[in-house]
Write a protein that holds these residues in place. Sequence first.
Motif, PDB file in Angstrom:
ATOM      1  N   GLN A 342       0.823  -1.205   0.000  1.00  0.00           N
ATOM      2  CA  GLN A 342       0.000   0.000   0.000  1.00  0.00           C
ATOM      3  C   GLN A 342       0.857   1.256   0.000  1.00  0.00           C
ATOM      4  O   GLN A 342       0.512   2.268  -0.613  1.00  0.00           O
ATOM      5  CB  GLN A 342      -0.939   0.007   1.209  1.00  0.00           C
ATOM      6  N   GLY A 343       2.012   1.182   0.697  1.00  0.00           N
ATOM      7  CA  GLY A 343       2.910   2.332   0.697  1.00  0.00           C
ATOM      8  C   GLY A 343       3.404   2.689  -0.688  1.00  0.00           C
ATOM      9  O   GLY A 343       3.651   3.859  -0.992  1.00  0.00           O
ATOM     10  N   ALA A 394      15.602   2.413   7.063  1.00  0.00           N
ATOM     11  CA  ALA A 394      15.122   1.987   5.740  1.00  0.00           C
ATOM     12  C   ALA A 394      15.748   2.949   4.748  1.00  0.00           C
ATOM     13  O   ALA A 394      16.024   4.105   5.077  1.00  0.00           O
ATOM     14  CB  ALA A 394      13.604   2.036   5.663  1.00  0.00           C
ATOM     15  N   MET A 395      15.984   2.492   3.536  1.00  0.00           N
ATOM     16  CA  MET A 395      16.610   3.366   2.548  1.00  0.00           C
ATOM     17  C   MET A 395      16.149   2.998   1.145  1.00  0.00           C
ATOM     18  O   MET A 395      15.820   1.840   0.879  1.00  0.00           O
ATOM     19  CB  MET A 395      18.140   3.297   2.646  1.00  0.00           C
ATOM     20  N   VAL A 459       9.912   4.998  -1.103  1.00  0.00           N
ATOM     21  CA  VAL A 459       9.550   4.932  -2.522  1.00  0.00           C
ATOM     22  C   VAL A 459       9.754   6.301  -3.164  1.00  0.00           C
ATOM     23  O   VAL A 459      10.211   6.415  -4.306  1.00  0.00           O
ATOM     24  CB  VAL A 459       8.102   4.446  -2.704  1.00  0.00           C
ATOM     25  N   GLY A 460       9.428   7.354  -2.432  1.00  0.00           N
ATOM     26  CA  GLY A 460       9.643   8.701  -2.958  1.00  0.00           C
ATOM     27  C   GLY A 460      11.088   8.925  -3.377  1.00  0.00           C
ATOM     28  O   GLY A 460      11.366   9.538  -4.414  1.00  0.00           O
ATOM     29  N   HIS A 461      12.023   8.409  -2.578  1.00  0.00           N
ATOM     30  CA  HIS A 461      13.437   8.532  -2.956  1.00  0.00           C
ATOM     31  C   HIS A 461      13.723   7.766  -4.243  1.00  0.00           C
ATOM     32  O   HIS A 461      14.493   8.231  -5.094  1.00  0.00           O
ATOM     33  CB  HIS A 461      14.329   8.007  -1.834  1.00  0.00           C
ATOM     34  N   THR A 462      13.134   6.586  -4.381  1.00  0.00           N
ATOM     35  CA  THR A 462      13.395   5.794  -5.595  1.00  0.00           C
ATOM     36  C   THR A 462      12.778   6.448  -6.821  1.00  0.00           C
ATOM     37  O   THR A 462      13.139   6.099  -7.954  1.00  0.00           O
ATOM     38  CB  THR A 462      12.851   4.366  -5.461  1.00  0.00           C
ATOM     39  N   LEU A 463      11.858   7.370  -6.640  1.00  0.00           N
ATOM     40  CA  LEU A 463      11.274   8.111  -7.766  1.00  0.00           C
ATOM     41  C   LEU A 463      12.110   9.334  -8.122  1.00  0.00           C
ATOM     42  O   LEU A 463      11.787  10.043  -9.077  1.00  0.00           O
ATOM     43  CB  LEU A 463       9.844   8.539  -7.423  1.00  0.00           C
TER      44      LEU A 463
END
Length: 846
Positions: A342-343, A394-395, A459-463
Amino acid sequence: MFRLNSGRSAWLLSCVMLAASLHATAQKKKKKDKASTPTEVKADSTAGKKPEPSKLKKYSDVITKEMRTDKGFITVHSKGDDYYFEVPFAIMGKDILIVNRVAAASVDMRNGNWGLTGDQIGEAVYRFEKARNNNLYLRRLSFSEYSADSTTAMYTSVQKNNVQAIAAAFPIVAYNADSSAVVLNMTDFLNSDNDITYFSKSLFKDRAGMGAQQNDRSYVKYVHAYPTNVEVRAFKTYAAGKNPTSANYSVELNSSMVMLPERPARPRLQDKRVGYFSITHRDFDAHPQSVVNTSYAVRWRLEPKPEDVEKYKRGELVEPAKPIVFYIDPSTPKKWVPYLIQGVNDWQAAFEQAGFKNAIYAREAPSREEDSTWSLEDARHSAIIYRPSAIANAMGPNVNDPRTGEILESHIFWYHNVMSVLQKWYFIQCAAVDTGARKLVFDDNLMGDLIRFVSSHEVGHTLGLMHNFGSSSTVPVENLRNKAWVEKYGHTPSIMDYARFNYVAQPEDNIGRAGLYPRINDYDKWAIEWGYRWRPDVKNEWEEQKLLTAIVTDSLKNKRLWFGNEMEPLDPRSQNEDLGDDAMKAGTYGIMNLKRIIKNLGEWTNQPQKDYSDMRDMLSTLYNQYSTYVGHVVRNVGGEYHYEKITSQPGPTYVPVEYKRQKEAVAFLDKELFTTPEWLNEKSLMDKIPDRFGIDLIEMQRSVLNGIFNRVRMTSMLGAQFDSKTTNKVYTVEELMQDMDKVIFRELYEGKSVSFYRRNLQKVYINKLLDLVYPTDNMDQMISGITQMYTYYMTDLSNIMRATLTKELQLISKYQNHPGMDKETQRHLKDLAYKIKKIGERDLKY
């Protein structure tokens, strides 16, 4: 078309080496291709179509029927421990990204946060090229400099000064049946301790305490080929190296050889007002009279399917041709999988603002029974990796195309113990208002919600999104206590902020979890639209930049879209863990809640079957939270607002924090920290655990004094004071010293004895001033990057501090034998006076 600096030289070298054996028609092709851009180079289809040299073996003698064959962009043949790569001429001169990771780690090699499954140990881009003497070269590429136009003299000059290194050479063993590919024996190379497919730099091995590879205990487990990548898995044993914790180390390493897109994505030029990670290179063509650094935003390639292009242009939501998909590591505890999924899925709403539906989603990784070919190590798959580690973290890193910034894949690392820090954060920040947080083990639904929030953030970082530490500063503090407002709009406009939970909310506000949790919000959706809206009608990235710059400038009229960089040293709005537009108000509310929690800490952490270690840990967390609130206020003293602007935007870019706010900050520190906060010395707890109140208090006070009297901060205050363009009243260093003198030595001005905790504070304060006037080293100057102007400012600062010490010596001397002071205070004052005289005896007047 984006052109690379290194490709033309590699192409020319390849052509020269093949010239003697190519057909006449190939010679003509060579001349034609000479002006081609590196990304447009086409492999010579006639390469290798010649009689095989007698010293080469027949294909059928090398690649036998009993071998296992994996077909991909490079076909891999294997038998036992022998591995052969069949490299087609079609990929010669094309870019291959090699990414190396730890696939299975050794507990003994870990160094801090590093040394776990998924950690990256190397990354570089390479090209195969045919060479003389029946060799194949592997050339390592650099993208730090380039010139775009291959017809100019500048392009030729850049190429001559950017010769790309040959990283490896492989003898050709055979040609395939139609001479369209060469066969290489890769056995020795893959078994060696090379820096191409394993540890690319000694630094990584040094961090792990590794020495040389032990060949008799190392081997290749497998090599798998896929359409766009090859995966090499090796078991490696290394001798102990620097800082060993074991006699040797055994690990599994994975190397991914990924074919970069033949059609590079159009890059998007960075705008510092929108928080994206970026890649940078020196550009010789962007400015006609200089060399500039050009930066591209790091982001995925999202484009509509060909049949949906017109729908997209009309403003209809369409699915991208290639969505962003994250797979959940099968080793993840099942009860947390739905929350992690969901995140990820929560970002769909942001991509809808960019015109795409179902652009991003997560799913469980298929089992071996469902898909025997699926692998977590396959570089085509992005994943959330579960790490059974004591690290509370987490990263979300990503792997991107160094030519354009296009994200190719990502592995989010989820450490098991992150749940511990989530529990502590939420307990300390929200237990006063959320009864569900008043225990050491949260219910699964609460912990699941917290996992979901962290998942979304990573996830925002991975974007491509950076932290936006300034986002929460755009929210009025009082709105955080307004139930209807905060539950509708959230306590921060960005989930990329480090604004964990709404600690401002008070019990009487009756705010539910919707007003306590962070969420993907206004800034996040706007930033995703900036990065991912597809704009096919602009011809290149420079034309696109003009359009986007105007859009950003207009959009920033909405202050909720403001981006505050986490690297800001003096801007009080850009801080982690803070809330609201006023640190003093927010800190006051936060401390009110801490006072409620500490009174109940014994009851809420009670576990009849255990000792008091958990209570002690939670009390330490409470102290840290209190220190965080105080630290937020410090940044206002000598602070400086930084407004990232383009030249067409009016107004200054650097503005000192308002005089009134700086005075309020010092008053807050006096009330909440320098006046002994006795409430932290909770007796119901201190009789059960070692009393550390005094030690922790003095360390917090020391930290704050170091923060206030930081030389960079003091220099900023002097700069604002003597800036001729400054029209508003500024808070000067002299006034700060006067205020601090009254705060720290209040008792002397009132003719009272000084308590134990306050005596300690005064010692730390005097020591800090002495260190500023008579520094024992210049380390902090070196760290700050000393300049001539900085040196001039330090002279003025030393003079101000020397005058302050002189005044305080006079005050201390006056009261050191005062009959109204107790003996402890008299001895304390005599000690301070002796220290000041001893260190400053040459130039202090007393």
